[in-house]
Design an enzyme around this catalytic site. Sequence first.
Site, short mmCIF file in Angstrom:
data_model
loop_
_atom_site.label_atom_id
_atom_site.label_comp_id
_atom_site.label_asym_id
_atom_site.label_seq_id
_atom_site.Cartn_x
_atom_site.Cartn_y
_atom_site.Cartn_z
N SER A 105 -9.48 1.84 3.13
CA SER A 105 -8.61 2.55 2.48
C SER A 105 -7.61 1.86 1.41
O SER A 105 -7.07 2.26 0.72
CB SER A 105 -7.76 3.59 3.08
OG SER A 105 -6.93 2.89 4.19
N SER A 132 -9.72 -0.74 7.58
CA SER A 132 -9.24 -0.47 6.01
C SER A 132 -8.50 -1.62 5.67
O SER A 132 -8.25 -1.57 4.28
CB SER A 132 -8.18 0.94 5.77
OG SER A 132 -8.97 2.05 6.50
N LYS A 176 1.00 -1.07 0.10
CA LYS A 176 0.03 0.19 0.09
C LYS A 176 0.97 1.05 -0.10
O LYS A 176 2.05 1.35 0.65
CB LYS A 176 -0.74 -0.19 1.20
CG LYS A 176 -1.72 1.03 1.47
CD LYS A 176 -2.67 0.86 2.50
CE LYS A 176 -3.92 2.11 2.91
NZ LYS A 176 -4.49 1.59 3.95
#
Length: 482
Positions: free
Chosen positions: A151, A175, A76
């Site tokens: 996210s 997330s 990420k």
Amino acid sequence: MKDYQTLAAIQHDLKTGVSTCVELVRLYLARIEAEQHLNAFVEVYSSDSLQRAEEIDAKLTAGTAGRLAGLVLGIKDVLCYAAHGVQAGSKILDNYKSPFTATAVQRLLDEDAIIIGRQNCDEFAMGSSNESSYFGVVRNAADRARVPGGSSGGSAVAVQAGLCHASLGSDTGGSVRQPAAFCGVVGLKPSYGRVSRWGLIAYASSFDCIGPITKSVEDAALLLEIMAGADEFDSTVSTKQVPAYSKSRTWNESQKVRIGYLRESVESEAVAPAIRQRTLEVIEQLREQGHTVEPVEMPLLKYGLPTYYILTTAEASSNLARFDGVRYGYRSQQASDLESLYKKSRTEGFGEEVRRRILLGTFVLSANYYDAYYTKAQRVRKLIRSETEQLLTRYDFLISPVTPTTAFKLGEKTDDSLQMYLADIFTVGANVAGTPAIAIPNGLDENGLPIGLQVMTQAFEEEKLLSFSQYMSATIATPEKV
């Protein structure tokens, strides 16, 4: 290319000469190229990953390869990787390259994982749909008109679509678990402090956790085992011994446990009928297997979201003060003095959602409202943690849906922040309390969209959580559609 479900299957083919690391990386790179419309990656390390694959193939031949040889991993865009870009999905860090590597990432590299690229995410990990990224929206591979969750949406979609074998995400209020549920994969949030946060760009420091997104509980256990444990950089990481998670996943089927399920999660009209039905079917199947499954009530559950958003926005206001246009990242060209440099750089560099949360956090930390909001929220957090711990002394596990709905359509909730925040209703509790939780696939709804089931247990009991989750994944019937 095979649709490998576990790293063990990949390593079997590497060992028997069916494939090589170089061939795997080339195939993943081809898939990423073919699926660019999903927008899962913001940067692909084509040459780096191929060069590393060659090195690991040589190690395999010599018999010196690490435990993760053959694992092609995406990270990420909030995790630092030395000499590589990291932007947290934001313009404010445009062209920034990290001078060091996050502890969690380095430990995976040390075991010969191959990092294929950095993945799209909501800006500074703030969001539930992956629509707030500076790099544009990410699309769910099950339905390109729908969100992947956030996210860590890019990380989940990359695993879902077979663009890499596993991903590393971050979980502040769900997330990792929420996008895993929306994409039909496994997402693990460890206990707070189980994995070092060194090298993770902070959103809310007392909530943030690094967690794996995989296709199997087996691989999640292995990645956690390698990442977990203390380092010399993060003072909040636990010094507790790290169990051999990957070697203790066999659940004794004669062992019967007590399970509580959140009554609100199956009785609330806000929960989609298909999700309610699948959750009730799992409850019944667990009872048929001899486990005690009872409804539980958490009176403080309704305060979880407001507590979470008050505290996380306050921490975000403090953490993001360092991005000011002076030391690194984006700097406005329209500034005329120091004050306008700060204002214009931050206004132009941060997106709308990040600005909103900074303003909320600054408000609750202001002198006139500090006690009314921030102090009170800290007290409520302590009560929620105590209530959760008490429940987990009566029950071995708590289960619930991961989300009240399946993946919603792109743009559906962008104009209503409250509705967007409500997508985290079942996940924020684990972050508020600091307990571990996992999202595992639980079938599909009538539109073919994935449904997730959340399992939670006591802090630092990941060994038990992973073992039972593996058992559930293997024994709970999940029909193709409901």
